[in-house]
Design an enzyme around this catalytic site. Structure first.
Site, PDB file in Angstrom:
ATOM      1  N   HIS A 235      10.154   4.813  -3.650  1.00  0.00           N
ATOM      2  CA  HIS A 235       9.667   4.239  -2.393  1.00  0.00           C
ATOM      3  C   HIS A 235       9.373   2.753  -2.545  1.00  0.00           C
ATOM      4  O   HIS A 235       9.773   1.944  -1.712  1.00  0.00           O
ATOM      5  CB  HIS A 235       8.404   5.000  -1.965  1.00  0.00           C
ATOM      6  CG  HIS A 235       7.393   5.158  -3.071  1.00  0.00           C
ATOM      7  ND1 HIS A 235       7.707   5.671  -4.311  1.00  0.00           N
ATOM      8  CD2 HIS A 235       6.083   4.835  -3.147  1.00  0.00           C
ATOM      9  CE1 HIS A 235       6.633   5.679  -5.079  1.00  0.00           C
ATOM     10  NE2 HIS A 235       5.635   5.159  -4.400  1.00  0.00           N
TER      11      HIS A 235
ATOM     12  N   ASP B 141       0.886  -1.148   0.000  1.00  0.00           N
ATOM     13  CA  ASP B 141       0.000   0.000   0.000  1.00  0.00           C
ATOM     14  C   ASP B 141       0.924   1.197   0.000  1.00  0.00           C
ATOM     15  O   ASP B 141       1.888   1.251   0.768  1.00  0.00           O
ATOM     16  CB  ASP B 141      -0.922   0.002   1.208  1.00  0.00           C
ATOM     17  CG  ASP B 141      -2.098   0.946   0.990  1.00  0.00           C
ATOM     18  OD1 ASP B 141      -2.530   1.111  -0.164  1.00  0.00           O
ATOM     19  OD2 ASP B 141      -2.588   1.541   1.972  1.00  0.00           O
TER      20      ASP B 141
ATOM     21  N   LYS C  18      13.338   5.340 -12.304  1.00  0.00           N
ATOM     22  CA  LYS C  18      12.446   5.443 -11.143  1.00  0.00           C
ATOM     23  C   LYS C  18      12.613   4.212 -10.240  1.00  0.00           C
ATOM     24  O   LYS C  18      12.612   4.317  -9.016  1.00  0.00           O
ATOM     25  CB  LYS C  18      10.995   5.592 -11.617  1.00  0.00           C
ATOM     26  CG  LYS C  18      10.006   5.757 -10.477  1.00  0.00           C
ATOM     27  CD  LYS C  18       8.566   5.830 -10.925  1.00  0.00           C
ATOM     28  CE  LYS C  18       7.633   5.663  -9.741  1.00  0.00           C
ATOM     29  NZ  LYS C  18       6.226   5.494 -10.109  1.00  0.00           N
TER      30      LYS C  18
END
Ligand code: ITT
Length: 194
Positions: free
Chosen positions: A176, A69, A171
């Site tokens: 993250h 998530d 990327k």
């Protein structure tokens, strides 16, 4: 090759993760295992929501599974959109949600933000959590066409391009999700196959 389910319907995320695990695992997504359920994400944290998704697959399909998530946390907006990133405006439309963020950030001097991912890996009944964070800045208008979500308005610290101006490979080295995935991958590599 070993198989692992990635509990997502998001094709961009599936592709990013397949590239990261290319030599180690065959990554199946929800579509590949025939899971059409919209798994409820009713938790109040990234960790809770990731675990709801991974444990749903483990329980219903008896397959080891991980889920992430992720979301964008903006300091000046009290860490919003956060867990509501996918539907910040009420609809699951990247463009509409990005515009809402830009509108709320109008005239705001503090542009600090971060993308955060929490991954939950369910192996049998055990749950393992991995986190990745990248700090950056929110632009005043979008630049770039790659990626998805809030990529066109996010410039990671130390770079002068948005995520949407970078190739997927670029990327994937710093995002993250990549950081959390690297933790997951080193964990998986340390484990003996079950
Ligand atoms: P699944 O739940 O099916 O995995 P999702 O699109 O909801 O897909 P997340 O929960 O991980 O994906 O992310 C929620 C939202 O946060 C996502 O829809 C984007 O708006 C934003 N987001 C997450 N990661 C992002 C990234 O790498 N670049 C841009 N936006 C991102």
């Amino acid at each position: 090759m070993r198989e692992l389910v990635f509990a997502t319907n998001n094709q961009h995320k599936t592709q990013e993760v397949r590239n990261l695990l290319l030599n180690d695992y065959k990554v199946l997504n929800l579509n590949d295992i025939g899971c059409t359920t919209d798994i409820p994400e009713t938790g109040s944290t990234f960790a809770e929501n990731a675990t709801l998704k991974s444990s749903y697959v483990t329980e219903h399909y008896q397959l080891d599974c991980f889920a992430d998530d992720s979301g964008l946390e903006i300091e000046a907006l009290n860490q919003e959109p956060g867990i509501f990133s996918a539907r910040y405006s009420g609809v699951k439309d990247d463009q509409v949600n990005l515009n809402l963020v830009l509108q709320k950030m109008e005239g705001q001097a503090n542009r600090k933000a971060r993308f955060r991912t929490v991954i939950s890996l369910m192996r049998g009944t055990e749950n393992f959590l991995f986190e990745g964070i990248i700090n950056g800045t929110i632009l005043e208008r979008p630049i770039g066409t790659q990626g998805f979500g809030y990529d066109p308005i996010f410039v990671p610290d130390g770079y002068n391009q948005t995520f949407a101006e970078m190739s997927m490979e670029q990327k994937n080295q710093i995002s993250h999700r990549a950081l959390a995935m690297k933790k997951l991958i080193s964990f998986l590599k340390e484990q003996k196959p079950v």
